[in-house]
Write a protein that holds these residues in place. Sequence first.
Motif, PDB file in Angstrom:
ATOM      1  N   ASN A 244     -47.444   9.028  27.132  1.00 18.37           N
ATOM      2  CA  ASN A 244     -48.807   9.276  27.787  1.00 18.37           C
ATOM      3  C   ASN A 244     -49.269   7.986  28.308  1.00 18.37           C
ATOM      4  O   ASN A 244     -49.602   8.154  29.459  1.00 18.37           O
ATOM      5  CB  ASN A 244     -49.689   9.644  26.642  1.00 18.37           C
ATOM      6  CG  ASN A 244     -49.565  10.975  25.980  1.00 18.37           C
ATOM      7  OD1 ASN A 244     -49.259  11.883  26.699  1.00 18.37           O
ATOM      8  ND2 ASN A 244     -50.184  11.060  24.958  1.00 18.37           N
ATOM      9  N   HIS A 245     -48.831   6.994  27.967  1.00 13.85           N
ATOM     10  CA  HIS A 245     -49.234   5.685  28.650  1.00 13.85           C
ATOM     11  C   HIS A 245     -48.264   5.536  30.095  1.00 13.85           C
ATOM     12  O   HIS A 245     -49.083   5.164  31.170  1.00 13.85           O
ATOM     13  CB  HIS A 245     -48.828   4.470  27.840  1.00 13.85           C
ATOM     14  CG  HIS A 245     -49.211   3.091  28.378  1.00 13.85           C
ATOM     15  ND1 HIS A 245     -50.278   2.694  28.709  1.00 13.85           N
ATOM     16  CD2 HIS A 245     -48.372   2.125  29.052  1.00 13.85           C
ATOM     17  CE1 HIS A 245     -50.272   1.379  29.206  1.00 13.85           C
ATOM     18  NE2 HIS A 245     -49.265   1.266  29.334  1.00 13.85           N
ATOM     19  N   LEU A 246     -47.090   5.807  30.022  1.00 12.12           N
ATOM     20  CA  LEU A 246     -46.486   5.521  31.163  1.00 12.12           C
ATOM     21  C   LEU A 246     -46.965   6.498  32.077  1.00 12.12           C
ATOM     22  O   LEU A 246     -47.039   6.151  33.305  1.00 12.12           O
ATOM     23  CB  LEU A 246     -45.032   5.988  30.801  1.00 12.12           C
ATOM     24  CG  LEU A 246     -44.063   5.196  29.826  1.00 12.12           C
ATOM     25  CD1 LEU A 246     -42.719   5.672  29.541  1.00 12.12           C
ATOM     26  CD2 LEU A 246     -43.821   3.809  30.758  1.00 12.12           C
ATOM     27  N   VAL A 247     -47.314   7.761  31.858  1.00 11.61           N
ATOM     28  CA  VAL A 247     -47.781   8.752  33.046  1.00 11.61           C
ATOM     29  C   VAL A 247     -49.072   8.308  33.429  1.00 11.61           C
ATOM     30  O   VAL A 247     -49.318   8.402  34.783  1.00 11.61           O
ATOM     31  CB  VAL A 247     -47.901  10.410  32.149  1.00 11.61           C
ATOM     32  CG1 VAL A 247     -48.519  11.395  33.339  1.00 11.61           C
ATOM     33  CG2 VAL A 247     -46.430  10.780  31.827  1.00 11.61           C
TER      34      VAL A 247
ATOM     35  N   CYS B  82     -49.902  19.561  31.639  1.00  9.61           N
ATOM     36  CA  CYS B  82     -48.436  19.276  32.172  1.00  9.61           C
ATOM     37  C   CYS B  82     -47.768  18.015  31.415  1.00  9.61           C
ATOM     38  O   CYS B  82     -46.827  17.515  31.772  1.00  9.61           O
ATOM     39  CB  CYS B  82     -48.429  18.857  33.509  1.00  9.61           C
ATOM     40  SG  CYS B  82     -49.173  20.448  34.586  1.00  9.61           S
ATOM     41  N   SER B  83     -48.574  17.597  30.287  1.00  6.55           N
ATOM     42  CA  SER B  83     -48.081  16.405  29.700  1.00  6.55           C
ATOM     43  C   SER B  83     -46.374  16.621  29.182  1.00  6.55           C
ATOM     44  O   SER B  83     -46.034  17.821  28.682  1.00  6.55           O
ATOM     45  CB  SER B  83     -48.725  16.266  28.396  1.00  6.55           C
ATOM     46  OG  SER B  83     -48.179  15.108  27.503  1.00  6.55           O
ATOM     47  N   PRO B  84     -45.677  15.655  29.068  1.00 10.95           N
ATOM     48  CA  PRO B  84     -44.414  15.738  28.620  1.00 10.95           C
ATOM     49  C   PRO B  84     -44.210  15.737  27.272  1.00 10.95           C
ATOM     50  O   PRO B  84     -43.232  16.206  26.627  1.00 10.95           O
ATOM     51  CB  PRO B  84     -43.750  14.232  29.096  1.00 10.95           C
ATOM     52  CG  PRO B  84     -44.474  13.909  30.408  1.00 10.95           C
ATOM     53  CD  PRO B  84     -45.764  14.421  30.040  1.00 10.95           C
TER      54      PRO B  84
ATOM     55  N   ILE C 114     -43.258  12.955  35.235  1.00  5.22           N
ATOM     56  CA  ILE C 114     -43.650  13.912  34.138  1.00  5.22           C
ATOM     57  C   ILE C 114     -42.247  14.654  33.810  1.00  5.22           C
ATOM     58  O   ILE C 114     -42.176  14.789  32.840  1.00  5.22           O
ATOM     59  CB  ILE C 114     -44.611  14.816  34.546  1.00  5.22           C
ATOM     60  CG1 ILE C 114     -46.153  13.891  34.695  1.00  5.22           C
ATOM     61  CG2 ILE C 114     -44.696  15.837  33.659  1.00  5.22           C
ATOM     62  CD1 ILE C 114     -47.283  14.845  35.164  1.00  5.22           C
ATOM     63  N   ASP C 115     -41.772  15.317  34.730  1.00  4.30           N
ATOM     64  CA  ASP C 115     -40.330  16.089  34.429  1.00  4.30           C
ATOM     65  C   ASP C 115     -39.435  15.309  33.765  1.00  4.30           C
ATOM     66  O   ASP C 115     -38.814  15.688  32.724  1.00  4.30           O
ATOM     67  CB  ASP C 115     -39.996  16.629  35.829  1.00  4.30           C
ATOM     68  CG  ASP C 115     -40.950  17.844  36.271  1.00  4.30           C
ATOM     69  OD1 ASP C 115     -41.935  18.380  35.665  1.00  4.30           O
ATOM     70  OD2 ASP C 115     -40.704  18.270  37.389  1.00  4.30           O
ATOM     71  N   GLY C 116     -39.423  14.114  34.532  1.00 13.02           N
ATOM     72  CA  GLY C 116     -38.024  13.211  33.856  1.00 13.02           C
ATOM     73  C   GLY C 116     -38.202  12.888  32.470  1.00 13.02           C
ATOM     74  O   GLY C 116     -37.535  12.864  31.731  1.00 13.02           O
ATOM     75  N   LEU C 117     -39.544  12.605  32.181  1.00  8.05           N
ATOM     76  CA  LEU C 117     -39.841  12.053  30.732  1.00  8.05           C
ATOM     77  C   LEU C 117     -39.984  13.272  29.748  1.00  8.05           C
ATOM     78  O   LEU C 117     -39.493  13.045  28.753  1.00  8.05           O
ATOM     79  CB  LEU C 117     -41.288  11.376  30.470  1.00  8.05           C
ATOM     80  CG  LEU C 117     -41.716  10.046  31.518  1.00  8.05           C
ATOM     81  CD1 LEU C 117     -42.881   9.663  31.257  1.00  8.05           C
ATOM     82  CD2 LEU C 117     -40.650   9.027  30.125  1.00  8.05           C
ATOM     83  N   ALA C 118     -40.453  14.469  30.293  1.00  7.88           N
ATOM     84  CA  ALA C 118     -40.182  15.771  29.404  1.00  7.88           C
ATOM     85  C   ALA C 118     -38.772  15.950  29.026  1.00  7.88           C
ATOM     86  O   ALA C 118     -38.467  16.161  27.948  1.00  7.88           O
ATOM     87  CB  ALA C 118     -40.602  16.772  30.333  1.00  7.88           C
ATOM     88  N   ILE C 119     -37.765  15.742  30.027  1.00  8.35           N
ATOM     89  CA  ILE C 119     -36.505  16.089  29.788  1.00  8.35           C
ATOM     90  C   ILE C 119     -36.054  14.972  28.774  1.00  8.35           C
ATOM     91  O   ILE C 119     -35.321  15.257  27.568  1.00  8.35           O
ATOM     92  CB  ILE C 119     -35.452  15.935  30.761  1.00  8.35           C
ATOM     93  CG1 ILE C 119     -36.055  17.126  31.979  1.00  8.35           C
ATOM     94  CG2 ILE C 119     -34.122  15.880  30.614  1.00  8.35           C
ATOM     95  CD1 ILE C 119     -35.192  16.669  33.276  1.00  8.35           C
TER      96      ILE C 119
ATOM     97  N   SER D 266     -42.553   7.210  21.865  1.00  8.55           N
ATOM     98  CA  SER D 266     -43.582   7.702  20.931  1.00  8.55           C
ATOM     99  C   SER D 266     -44.109   8.741  21.911  1.00  8.55           C
ATOM    100  O   SER D 266     -44.644   8.236  23.244  1.00  8.55           O
ATOM    101  CB  SER D 266     -44.495   6.827  20.427  1.00  8.55           C
ATOM    102  OG  SER D 266     -45.141   6.081  21.367  1.00  8.55           O
ATOM    103  N   ARG D 267     -44.972   9.473  21.392  1.00 10.65           N
ATOM    104  CA  ARG D 267     -45.952  10.243  22.221  1.00 10.65           C
ATOM    105  C   ARG D 267     -47.026   9.288  23.145  1.00 10.65           C
ATOM    106  O   ARG D 267     -47.401   9.575  24.224  1.00 10.65           O
ATOM    107  CB  ARG D 267     -46.715  11.307  21.500  1.00 10.65           C
ATOM    108  CG  ARG D 267     -46.142  12.427  20.920  1.00 10.65           C
ATOM    109  CD  ARG D 267     -46.880  13.478  19.777  1.00 10.65           C
ATOM    110  NE  ARG D 267     -47.906  14.115  20.609  1.00 10.65           N
ATOM    111  CZ  ARG D 267     -47.795  15.176  21.138  1.00 10.65           C
ATOM    112  NH1 ARG D 267     -46.736  15.959  20.947  1.00 10.65           N
ATOM    113  NH2 ARG D 267     -48.874  15.712  21.498  1.00 10.65           N
TER     114      ARG D 267
END
Length: 199
Positions: A181-184, A92-94, A161-166, A176-177
Amino acid sequence: MTPGFSRLRREDLLKTACDVIAERGFGHTRTLDIARAAGVSQALLFYHFETKDRLFAQAFDYAARQHRDTLEEIERLERPPLDRLRTLLRRCSPNGSPDGWRLWIDAWAEAMRSRDLEEISRRLDEQGRTVLRGIIQDGVDSGDFVCADPEDASWRIFSLIDGLAIHNHVHPHTLSRRRINHLVRTAAAMELGLSVADL
């Protein structure tokens, strides 16, 4: 259904519709665009899907089914909670497929005006949180996680996750990717009494 029009062919049309919508957006996609990409006539699309709105809703439902299948696969994994959590966060990664996220983000916007899209997206969101909540509860029960409220934690993790994906797909190159990933991972670790290194 016309003679010879198989379920597989219908799935092909829905997949093509998803690809076109992801590229052009709901507001800029015409049935003609989908028909041309699929190599069929508009008449055939309307015969099977009746209206543009119904075609779009069924295309989004097709995409949602793929994601629901992924969630169910994770739910069935006979592995420790931490392994299942890592798998869920990865799937489910952003940073996931740009086409996939563009479709979801555009569908969320359209869901404010479409009851069908709202229902489909809401059910998918609920399933994702249910799977995550179950993983968290299993981890709490086994002593691997520390979490007072798995329901609230699942809301916060998926909201991030949804907010970062947007943010990632509307404003690419801002984060950066690795940073995403670090934030999640940091948020999930804080929610569950883990260290970031665990994830």
